[in-house]
Scaffold this motif. Sequence first.
Motif, PDB file in Angstrom:
ATOM      1  N   ALA A  88      -3.440  63.042 -49.182  1.00  0.00           N
ATOM      2  CA  ALA A  88      -4.803  62.537 -49.311  1.00  0.00           C
ATOM      3  C   ALA A  88      -5.805  63.473 -48.636  1.00  0.00           C
ATOM      4  CB  ALA A  88      -4.891  61.138 -48.696  1.00  0.00           C
ATOM      5  N   ALA A  89      -5.448  63.994 -47.456  1.00  0.00           N
ATOM      6  CA  ALA A  89      -6.337  64.910 -46.745  1.00  0.00           C
ATOM      7  C   ALA A  89      -6.539  66.198 -47.533  1.00  0.00           C
ATOM      8  CB  ALA A  89      -5.766  65.214 -45.361  1.00  0.00           C
ATOM      9  N   LEU A  90      -5.458  66.723 -48.102  1.00  0.00           N
ATOM     10  CA  LEU A  90      -5.578  67.935 -48.923  1.00  0.00           C
ATOM     11  C   LEU A  90      -6.467  67.691 -50.140  1.00  0.00           C
ATOM     12  CD1 LEU A  90      -1.897  69.274 -48.823  1.00  0.00           C
ATOM     13  CD2 LEU A  90      -3.928  70.314 -47.764  1.00  0.00           C
ATOM     14  N   GLY A  91      -6.330  66.507 -50.736  1.00  0.00           N
ATOM     15  CA  GLY A  91      -7.173  66.175 -51.872  1.00  0.00           C
ATOM     16  C   GLY A  91      -8.644  66.167 -51.506  1.00  0.00           C
ATOM     17  N   LEU A  92      -8.980  65.594 -50.353  1.00  0.00           N
ATOM     18  CA  LEU A  92     -10.373  65.557 -49.919  1.00  0.00           C
ATOM     19  C   LEU A  92     -10.903  66.947 -49.567  1.00  0.00           C
ATOM     20  CD1 LEU A  92     -10.607  62.352 -47.694  1.00  0.00           C
ATOM     21  CD2 LEU A  92     -11.903  62.822 -49.764  1.00  0.00           C
ATOM     22  N   LEU A  93     -10.033  67.804 -49.049  1.00  0.00           N
ATOM     23  CA  LEU A  93     -10.460  69.142 -48.649  1.00  0.00           C
ATOM     24  C   LEU A  93     -10.716  70.059 -49.840  1.00  0.00           C
ATOM     25  CD1 LEU A  93      -8.115  69.815 -45.591  1.00  0.00           C
ATOM     26  CD2 LEU A  93     -10.610  69.621 -45.537  1.00  0.00           C
ATOM     27  N   LEU A 108     -10.329  56.259 -53.055  1.00  0.00           N
ATOM     28  CA  LEU A 108     -10.111  56.692 -51.679  1.00  0.00           C
ATOM     29  C   LEU A 108      -9.446  55.591 -50.859  1.00  0.00           C
ATOM     30  CD1 LEU A 108     -13.366  58.574 -50.577  1.00  0.00           C
ATOM     31  CD2 LEU A 108     -11.075  59.530 -50.813  1.00  0.00           C
ATOM     32  N   GLY A 109      -9.956  54.367 -50.999  1.00  0.00           N
ATOM     33  CA  GLY A 109      -9.379  53.244 -50.260  1.00  0.00           C
ATOM     34  C   GLY A 109      -7.926  53.011 -50.611  1.00  0.00           C
ATOM     35  N   ALA A 110      -7.592  53.161 -51.893  1.00  0.00           N
ATOM     36  CA  ALA A 110      -6.208  52.962 -52.330  1.00  0.00           C
ATOM     37  C   ALA A 110      -5.286  54.016 -51.727  1.00  0.00           C
ATOM     38  CB  ALA A 110      -6.133  53.006 -53.853  1.00  0.00           C
ATOM     39  N   VAL A 111      -5.730  55.267 -51.722  1.00  0.00           N
ATOM     40  CA  VAL A 111      -4.907  56.346 -51.166  1.00  0.00           C
ATOM     41  C   VAL A 111      -4.697  56.134 -49.670  1.00  0.00           C
ATOM     42  CG1 VAL A 111      -4.805  58.822 -50.727  1.00  0.00           C
ATOM     43  CG2 VAL A 111      -5.613  57.993 -52.943  1.00  0.00           C
ATOM     44  N   PHE A 112      -5.763  55.740 -48.964  1.00  0.00           N
ATOM     45  CA  PHE A 112      -5.641  55.462 -47.533  1.00  0.00           C
ATOM     46  C   PHE A 112      -4.634  54.341 -47.285  1.00  0.00           C
ATOM     47  CE2 PHE A 112      -9.048  58.262 -46.879  1.00  0.00           C
ATOM     48  CZ  PHE A 112      -9.294  58.403 -45.523  1.00  0.00           C
ATOM     49  N   THR A 113      -4.674  53.311 -48.109  1.00  0.00           N
ATOM     50  CA  THR A 113      -3.780  52.165 -47.921  1.00  0.00           C
ATOM     51  C   THR A 113      -2.336  52.547 -48.194  1.00  0.00           C
ATOM     52  OG1 THR A 113      -5.568  50.672 -48.580  1.00  0.00           O
ATOM     53  CG2 THR A 113      -3.351  49.772 -48.585  1.00  0.00           C
ATOM     54  N   LEU A 114      -2.103  53.389 -49.190  1.00  0.00           N
ATOM     55  CA  LEU A 114      -0.747  53.827 -49.493  1.00  0.00           C
ATOM     56  C   LEU A 114      -0.135  54.569 -48.305  1.00  0.00           C
ATOM     57  CD1 LEU A 114       1.383  53.916 -51.739  1.00  0.00           C
ATOM     58  CD2 LEU A 114       0.426  56.115 -52.456  1.00  0.00           C
ATOM     59  N   ALA A 115      -0.973  55.269 -47.562  1.00  0.00           N
ATOM     60  CA  ALA A 115      -0.490  56.008 -46.395  1.00  0.00           C
ATOM     61  C   ALA A 115      -0.356  55.126 -45.159  1.00  0.00           C
ATOM     62  CB  ALA A 115      -1.446  57.168 -46.090  1.00  0.00           C
ATOM     63  N   ARG A 116      -0.893  53.886 -45.228  1.00  0.00           N
ATOM     64  CA  ARG A 116      -0.898  53.021 -44.048  1.00  0.00           C
ATOM     65  C   ARG A 116      -0.336  51.650 -44.409  1.00  0.00           C
ATOM     66  NH1 ARG A 116      -5.837  52.157 -43.865  1.00  0.00           N
ATOM     67  NH2 ARG A 116      -5.715  49.977 -44.403  1.00  0.00           N
ATOM     68  N   PHE A 128      -2.946  56.430 -31.543  1.00  0.00           N
ATOM     69  CA  PHE A 128      -3.520  57.278 -32.602  1.00  0.00           C
ATOM     70  C   PHE A 128      -3.735  56.476 -33.887  1.00  0.00           C
ATOM     71  CE2 PHE A 128      -2.295  60.897 -29.949  1.00  0.00           C
ATOM     72  CZ  PHE A 128      -3.331  61.784 -30.212  1.00  0.00           C
ATOM     73  N   TRP A 129      -2.850  55.520 -34.158  1.00  0.00           N
ATOM     74  CA  TRP A 129      -3.017  54.659 -35.332  1.00  0.00           C
ATOM     75  C   TRP A 129      -4.330  53.882 -35.221  1.00  0.00           C
ATOM     76  CZ3 TRP A 129       1.120  53.832 -39.052  1.00  0.00           C
ATOM     77  CH2 TRP A 129       0.847  52.856 -40.017  1.00  0.00           C
ATOM     78  N   GLY A 130      -4.594  53.319 -34.039  1.00  0.00           N
ATOM     79  CA  GLY A 130      -5.838  52.581 -33.821  1.00  0.00           C
ATOM     80  C   GLY A 130      -7.060  53.470 -33.942  1.00  0.00           C
ATOM     81  N   LEU A 131      -6.959  54.710 -33.469  1.00  0.00           N
ATOM     82  CA  LEU A 131      -8.067  55.652 -33.585  1.00  0.00           C
ATOM     83  C   LEU A 131      -8.351  55.963 -35.052  1.00  0.00           C
ATOM     84  CD1 LEU A 131      -9.919  57.157 -31.624  1.00  0.00           C
ATOM     85  CD2 LEU A 131      -8.315  59.079 -31.683  1.00  0.00           C
ATOM     86  N   HIS A 132      -7.289  56.132 -35.827  1.00  0.00           N
ATOM     87  CA  HIS A 132      -7.445  56.342 -37.270  1.00  0.00           C
ATOM     88  C   HIS A 132      -8.177  55.174 -37.922  1.00  0.00           C
ATOM     89  CE1 HIS A 132      -6.292  55.951 -41.484  1.00  0.00           C
ATOM     90  NE2 HIS A 132      -5.647  54.851 -41.149  1.00  0.00           N
ATOM     91  N   VAL A 178     -11.413  62.905 -43.547  1.00  0.00           N
ATOM     92  CA  VAL A 178     -10.333  63.874 -43.303  1.00  0.00           C
ATOM     93  C   VAL A 178      -9.863  63.780 -41.855  1.00  0.00           C
ATOM     94  CG1 VAL A 178      -9.782  66.332 -43.171  1.00  0.00           C
ATOM     95  CG2 VAL A 178     -11.057  65.446 -45.131  1.00  0.00           C
ATOM     96  N   PHE A 179     -10.811  63.630 -40.928  1.00  0.00           N
ATOM     97  CA  PHE A 179     -10.458  63.471 -39.521  1.00  0.00           C
ATOM     98  C   PHE A 179      -9.601  62.221 -39.324  1.00  0.00           C
ATOM     99  CE2 PHE A 179     -11.672  61.852 -35.210  1.00  0.00           C
ATOM    100  CZ  PHE A 179     -11.045  62.851 -34.466  1.00  0.00           C
ATOM    101  N   GLY A 180      -9.980  61.121 -39.984  1.00  0.00           N
ATOM    102  CA  GLY A 180      -9.207  59.887 -39.882  1.00  0.00           C
ATOM    103  C   GLY A 180      -7.794  60.043 -40.418  1.00  0.00           C
ATOM    104  N   LEU A 181      -7.651  60.748 -41.531  1.00  0.00           N
ATOM    105  CA  LEU A 181      -6.315  60.992 -42.082  1.00  0.00           C
ATOM    106  C   LEU A 181      -5.480  61.875 -41.153  1.00  0.00           C
ATOM    107  CD1 LEU A 181      -7.233  61.503 -45.841  1.00  0.00           C
ATOM    108  CD2 LEU A 181      -5.694  59.751 -44.933  1.00  0.00           C
TER     109      LEU A 181
END
Length: 415
Positions: free
Chosen positions: A395-400, A237-245, A325-329, A297-300
């Motif tokens: 990533a969000a679709l994967g989690l859903l 999960l952390g890796a996928v989040f980092t790839l998007a950010r 919005f980036w900071g909120l994420h 999912v909300f964060g993504l």
Amino acid sequence: MTSSQTNNPESLSSTKGVDRKLPSGIWVLGFVSLFMDVSSELVHSLLPIFMTTVLGASMVTVGIIEGVAEGIAATTKVFSGALSDYFRKRKILVVTGYAIGALTKPVFPLATSIGWVFGARFVDRIGKGIRGAPRDALIADIAPPPLRGAAYGLRQALDSVGAFVGPLLAVVFMILFANDIKSVLWIAVIPAFIAVFLLIVALREPESTENTTHSRNHLTLKDAKRLPLGYWFVVILGAVFTLARFSEAFLILRAQDVGLAIGYVPAIMIVMNIVYSLFSYPAGVAADRLSARKLLVFGLGLLIVADVILAMAVSPSLAFVGVAFWGLHMAFTQGLLSKLVADTAPSELLGTAFGVFNLVSGGVLLLASVIAGSLWSIYGASATFIAGASFAALAALGLLFYRPMIELQDIGGDA
């Protein structure tokens, strides 16, 4: 037995009787992070502009430098985390890492070439790597398990206060020093050394409750096999989040790209980190009580909104909305991921667990930053942020739609 077992729904429901007051050590680590981030973010808010306008670096070069710097930090965290598990002493490594970071700060204003900047960033990130995993493991050592989300949220909130005070000081001193970037960079030296002093005199490391001989048997690759499946799912999960950010350096460059004057570019980081700071602690408290899946999912979703706005931005005002919005994420995801690592790893391997988590995330950040710099150079700024939004959406679709064998409610609340 993993520490995740202390955070099941039954134990969560019993937290009403737990003392909600966080230990003083959490506050100390939070204020240390605050002062060091004042220093680091003052530098980082000006560094992309310094590299591109003063030293003549290209966007690809910026991406490579930022990616390699974060990658080396992540690699170092593995070794420092494992050493802190082996010796059951984390403070000495934390102090060493912060001290190295402080000693690099004078190099930036002295830099006369990209090589100087690269070298200083390289060593600075080694310092970050040395302190990162032991510090995160120390928080788990100090904080009661039912309060870990709040503890990580508080440290992140104070860290983020420093992260917007640093750029704010950069704006003020850029005005006072008539946009003399090198003079402003000297200001960053002071809070860095305050952080090291505070850490040395105010932090007391808790005594290990485990048998010393037993704990020193763990410094081999076999330890990875002792980390449970739920932990490895969090790593993915952390890796996928980092790839998007990708690196936040591109937020600063985007602001300049849409017309923000060079003296006010650090205001981008001020806005992002004000939002990050305000929401980190509430998000951490929510992570102790609510569904990890829904929060992730909300964060993504917030990251997708941020990327789309930044891709479409044609004025500084839209860039400011995007970075908010980036900071909120960041507020809703970073503390939560740290909590999930702490909840799924065995207590005697917390340092190693955080080290491996950060190694994987750092390697992905290197890839993401190089991709971002390349897309910017070839297709323009908008392509960089559209790519980030696409990764976040996947990533969000994967989690859903993907139900893992280890459900997220087992590691972070009811799903």
